[in-house]
Structures are given as structure tokens and as C-alpha cells.
Design a protein around this motif. Structure first.
Motif, PDB file in Angstrom:
ATOM      1  N   LEU A 192       0.810  -1.217   0.000  1.00  0.00           N
ATOM      2  CA  LEU A 192       0.000   0.000   0.000  1.00  0.00           C
ATOM      3  C   LEU A 192       0.841   1.263   0.000  1.00  0.00           C
ATOM      4  CD1 LEU A 192      -2.833  -0.992   2.525  1.00  0.00           C
ATOM      5  CD2 LEU A 192      -2.934  -0.947   0.025  1.00  0.00           C
ATOM      6  N   THR A 193       1.955   1.233   0.726  1.00  0.00           N
ATOM      7  CA  THR A 193       2.782   2.438   0.863  1.00  0.00           C
ATOM      8  C   THR A 193       4.057   2.377   0.031  1.00  0.00           C
ATOM      9  OG1 THR A 193       4.006   1.560   2.761  1.00  0.00           O
ATOM     10  CG2 THR A 193       1.939   2.725   3.219  1.00  0.00           C
ATOM     11  N   GLY A 194       4.412   1.179  -0.438  1.00  0.00           N
ATOM     12  CA  GLY A 194       5.646   1.033  -1.192  1.00  0.00           C
ATOM     13  C   GLY A 194       6.881   1.030  -0.315  1.00  0.00           C
ATOM     14  N   THR A 195       6.696   1.042   1.004  1.00  0.00           N
ATOM     15  CA  THR A 195       7.830   0.980   1.932  1.00  0.00           C
ATOM     16  C   THR A 195       7.857  -0.397   2.590  1.00  0.00           C
ATOM     17  OG1 THR A 195       6.496   1.965   3.704  1.00  0.00           O
ATOM     18  CG2 THR A 195       7.783   3.461   2.329  1.00  0.00           C
ATOM     19  N   GLY A 211      -4.673  -8.082   6.212  1.00  0.00           N
ATOM     20  CA  GLY A 211      -3.690  -7.529   5.295  1.00  0.00           C
ATOM     21  C   GLY A 211      -2.351  -8.231   5.324  1.00  0.00           C
ATOM     22  N   LEU A 212      -2.226  -9.253   6.157  1.00  0.00           N
ATOM     23  CA  LEU A 212      -0.955  -9.939   6.251  1.00  0.00           C
ATOM     24  C   LEU A 212      -0.940 -11.265   5.516  1.00  0.00           C
ATOM     25  CD1 LEU A 212       1.814  -9.498   7.568  1.00  0.00           C
ATOM     26  CD2 LEU A 212       1.035 -10.820   9.524  1.00  0.00           C
ATOM     27  N   SER A 213      -2.114 -11.835   5.309  1.00  0.00           N
ATOM     28  CA  SER A 213      -2.202 -13.158   4.702  1.00  0.00           C
ATOM     29  C   SER A 213      -1.684 -13.183   3.277  1.00  0.00           C
ATOM     30  CB  SER A 213      -3.646 -13.668   4.721  1.00  0.00           C
ATOM     31  OG  SER A 213      -4.503 -12.758   4.039  1.00  0.00           O
ATOM     32  N   GLU A 214      -1.837 -12.047   2.550  1.00  0.00           N
ATOM     33  CA  GLU A 214      -1.353 -12.050   1.173  1.00  0.00           C
ATOM     34  C   GLU A 214       0.127 -11.797   1.125  1.00  0.00           C
ATOM     35  OE1 GLU A 214      -2.717  -7.783   2.019  1.00  0.00           O
ATOM     36  OE2 GLU A 214      -3.489  -9.804   2.365  1.00  0.00           O
TER      37      GLU A 214
END
Length: 214
Positions: A192-195, A211-214
Motif C-alpha cells: 500500500l505504501t511502497g515501503t 492484510g498480512l495473509s497475502e
């Protein structure tokens, strides 16, 4: 003896090594404080490991002691962090030959005076921590219940600005490297943030965070 043999075969201590390839588990002992068994064998094993330590039984220059005393003074008057160039300048000022500075740093690390990790791959070889308690504070600031960050085992990079607000911002990247070195946190890409975001295993809940499973 049979129990210990089975335990060693199961655990396989040789698998546990630090990032420098040094075996972390030196031995396994079964103890009984009630029966007072196994204690002598443990003490003998500990003594043997100590005697094999790199600096045991060696003589050291008085300049190394002078360096230790100088660093103790700095520890109480400044932020207890030096880069390698600063540390080298102080060491040379204590009459330590330039080619011996790293050896002196490793010795002071081993006896608990400071923290120095000769690890060029992570960039930690440019960081000298004069107060080991500082390193403890860095880690405990992450693994704590005093703030809401990382409540589900995931910390965003922007969160570190708040979590480590007491520590100089210019060393945050080095502090992250320390967390990863000690397996306290592991960075993964944040799509999402690219960081990056950082997984803190000891703070993970029983279920996978969103949001962690992927």
C-alpha cells in the motif's frame, strides 16, 4: 544419559547458529535441584566453555583500559552512540594502534562494556553503542504494551517515528537492522505504501492480522 542423548537427537543443537555461523547451544544438561544431581557437570561444562573463550587468559594493553574509562565518561554525558569513525578517533587518542581498534572494540563488547557488531552486510559495523542498556531500551520500546502500535504484531515504518521518538532519527535505520539481527522483527514489503512494514513475532495474535495473509 539416554534421556539427554534422545533430547540432543531431537533438538539437534548444531542447527542453532547465529548469523556469524557460531553454534548458539553449547550443551544440554538435565538438572535436579531437589536431588542435587547434574549441577557439577553443568558447572564443569560452563567452565570449559569460558576457558575456550577468545580473550580468556590473554594480556591486554593498558590503553584498552584507558579506552574503557574514556567511554564510561562519554556514556554519562552524551547520547551513548558513536559511528565507527568517531569511535576509532577516540581509541587512537587513547594510544591504541589503528589496526588494533577493532580488536579492542570486540573485547569491550565481549566483557559487556559496549555493543559492537562486526557485520558489514547489515551496516551495523558502523555503529558502536556505549551503553548496553540503550540497546535494551530500543528493543523494549517495540515489545511493550505501553502503546497501541504493533498491537496485532505488525508495525508500520511511520510508526517507528513515534515509538522511537526518544532516539535520534538518523540512526533509526540502524536500529531496524538490530531488530532484524536479533529476530525481534522482520521487514516485509508494504504494497500500500511502497515501503516496509515489520512483523514482530512475539506480538502476533492467534489469528492472522488483516492484510498480512497475502
Amino acid at each position: 544419559d539416554e534421556f539427554i542423548s534422545r533430547l540432543i537427537r531431537t533438538i539437534k543443537p548444531d542447527r542453532f547458529r547465529n548469523k556469524l555461523g557460531i553454534q548458539s547451544i553449547k550443551g544440554i544438561h538435565a538438572l535436579s535441584c531437589k536431588k542435587r544431581t547434574g549441577i557439577r557437570e553443568l558447572m564443569e561444562d560452563i567452565s570449559e566453555v569460558i576457558q575456550k573463550a577468545r580473550f580468556i587468559g590473554q594480556l591486554f594493553p593498558s590503553s584498552w583500559l584507558k579506552l574503557e574509562q574514556t567511554l564510561a565518561t562519554l556514556r554519562n554525558t552524551t547520547t551513548p552512540i558513536l559511528n565507527w569513525k568517531e569511535f576509532s578517533r577516540i581509541a587512537i587518542g587513547c594510544h591504541i594502534e589503528e589496526e588494533s581498534v577493532k580488536e579492542a572494540a570486540k573485547y569491550l563488547h565481549m566483557i559487556g562494556v559496549l555493543c559492537y557488531f562486526d557485520d558489514p552486510r547489515s551496516g551495523l559495523d558502523d555503529l558502536v553503542i556505549l551503553d548496553p542498556q540503550f540497546l535494551t531500551n530500543v528493543m523494549s520500546a517495540i515489545v511493550t504494551l505501553k502503546h497501541r502500535y504493533g498491537s496485532e504484531g505488525v508495525i508500520l515504518k511511520k510508526d517507528l517515528l513515534h515509538i522511537w521518538k526518544e532516539f535520534p532519527r538518523n540512526i533509526h535505520s540502524k536500529l531496524i537492522n538490530l531488530l532484524e539481527r536479533f529476530d525481534i522483527a522482520q521487514g516485509i514489503p508494504d504494497k500500500l505504501t511502497g515501503t516496509k512494514k515489520y512483523i514482530v513475532p512475539c506480538l502476533l495474535p492467534d489469528t492472522t492480522p488483516a492484510g498480512l495473509s497475502e
